[in-house]
Design a protein around this motif. Sequence first.
Motif, PDB file in Angstrom:
ATOM      1  N   UNK A  15       0.465   7.811 -20.364  1.00  0.00           N
ATOM      2  CA  UNK A  15       0.577   6.917 -19.224  1.00  0.00           C
ATOM      3  C   UNK A  15      -0.571   6.977 -18.241  1.00  0.00           C
ATOM      4  N   UNK A  16      -1.576   7.817 -18.490  1.00  0.00           N
ATOM      5  CA  UNK A  16      -2.660   8.029 -17.534  1.00  0.00           C
ATOM      6  C   UNK A  16      -3.752   6.971 -17.673  1.00  0.00           C
ATOM      7  N   UNK A  74      -2.529   4.905 -20.715  1.00  0.00           N
ATOM      8  CA  UNK A  74      -2.354   3.482 -20.383  1.00  0.00           C
ATOM      9  C   UNK A  74      -3.669   2.721 -20.478  1.00  0.00           C
ATOM     10  N   UNK A  75      -4.741   3.321 -19.942  1.00  0.00           N
ATOM     11  CA  UNK A  75      -6.037   2.646 -19.901  1.00  0.00           C
ATOM     12  C   UNK A  75      -7.151   3.663 -20.096  1.00  0.00           C
ATOM     13  N   UNK A 109      -6.931  -4.163 -26.148  1.00  0.00           N
ATOM     14  CA  UNK A 109      -6.804  -4.422 -24.726  1.00  0.00           C
ATOM     15  C   UNK A 109      -6.642  -3.224 -23.827  1.00  0.00           C
ATOM     16  N   UNK A 110      -6.741  -2.019 -24.369  1.00  0.00           N
ATOM     17  CA  UNK A 110      -6.504  -0.834 -23.532  1.00  0.00           C
ATOM     18  C   UNK A 110      -7.790  -0.128 -23.113  1.00  0.00           C
ATOM     19  N   UNK A 111      -8.936  -0.588 -23.621  1.00  0.00           N
ATOM     20  CA  UNK A 111     -10.208   0.071 -23.332  1.00  0.00           C
ATOM     21  C   UNK A 111     -11.209  -0.915 -22.748  1.00  0.00           C
ATOM     22  N   UNK A 166      -6.730   9.106 -13.336  1.00  0.00           N
ATOM     23  CA  UNK A 166      -5.899  10.316 -13.372  1.00  0.00           C
ATOM     24  C   UNK A 166      -6.610  11.490 -14.035  1.00  0.00           C
ATOM     25  N   UNK A 167      -7.420  11.184 -15.061  1.00  0.00           N
ATOM     26  CA  UNK A 167      -8.157  12.216 -15.802  1.00  0.00           C
ATOM     27  C   UNK A 167      -9.570  11.697 -16.036  1.00  0.00           C
TER      28      UNK A 167
END
Length: 283
Positions: free
Chosen positions: A134-135, A159-160, A184-186, A200-201
Motif C-alpha cells: 500500500x505504500x 500502491x505507486x 499504471x502503477x509506475x 512512504x519509502x
Amino acid sequence: MPDAPPGPSAVSGTTRLYVVLGDPVAQVRAPGLLNDLFARTGRDAVLVPVHVRPDGLEEVMRGLRHMRNLDGILVTVPHKVEVCRYADLLGPAAEAAGSANALRRNPDGTWLADNFDGAGFVHGLRENGHDPAGATVALAGAGGAGRAVAAALLTAGIARLRLYDPDAARREDVLARLDARWPGRTTAGAQTDFDGDGVDIAVNATPLGMRPSDPLPFDPARLPRTCTVADIIMKPAETALLEAARDSGRPVVHGRHMLDSQVLLYERFFALHAPERKARSEQ
C-alpha cells in the motif's frame, strides 16, 4: 574430536567452485556469507570474487561455462542486466526484472539465471518493521538491482512506484517492462525530477554512496519526516544518504539486510542444504 567440515580453508581437487562477478568487487559480502554457509553445512565448496570489467564479461562468462567444477555464479554491479545473455533459462524474477544476480548449472549442463535482490530487499524491509504493501515508493536507479527491487515491491503490493534514473532509454525500458505486468502503477523520470512529496519509502538502488566523494542520490530533506530511507549499498554500511536521513530523524534500512535476507534464497536456489547434511547425519 571429529574432523572439521570441509570449507574454504580445505580446498582440494574435489572442491566445487562458486564465483561472484563485479566491477568493483572490494565491497562484496557474499564470499564471507556463502563460505560460512559452506562450512556450516559441511559442503566442500568455496566462493571467490572475480573482478571483471564490462568489456571482459563475455569472455569471462564463456570461460566459466566451460569449467566443469563450477556450480554457481553470483553477479553484482554493473553486470546484472548483461549477464542474462549468457543464461539458457531465466527464472520468474529475472524474467520480470530483466536482470539476474545468480546463475546455477543444472544437471543437464544448462545455466539458469534468477534474481533475488528484490525478494531479499522486501524481506529486509519487513524484518525491520516496514511492510511496503500500500505504500508510495520513490526508487532511484533502474539498473540491474533497481529493476529487481522495483518488480519485487510491485509484487509485494505497493500502491505507486516513482522510478528515477538519469538514463532515459534505460528507465523507459524498465517502465515498459513493469507496465506490462503492473499497468499504471509506475511513473519514470530523470534523477533531477525526484519528487519526495507523499513518499512512504525512498530507496537508493544506484552505486552512489560507495565512494566518499559521491553525491547523494536524492536529498532526504525533501521527504516526509515519517518516510523510511533504504539503501542497497553494502559497503560502507552507513552511507552518506543513510547518515543524512538518520540525522534528520527519518527511519533507515541498511543494505546488509537485503543480502542477509538472500542467504536462505541462495541456499535453496543452489541446493546447498539437503544432500550433504543428510549424508553427514547418516554417518
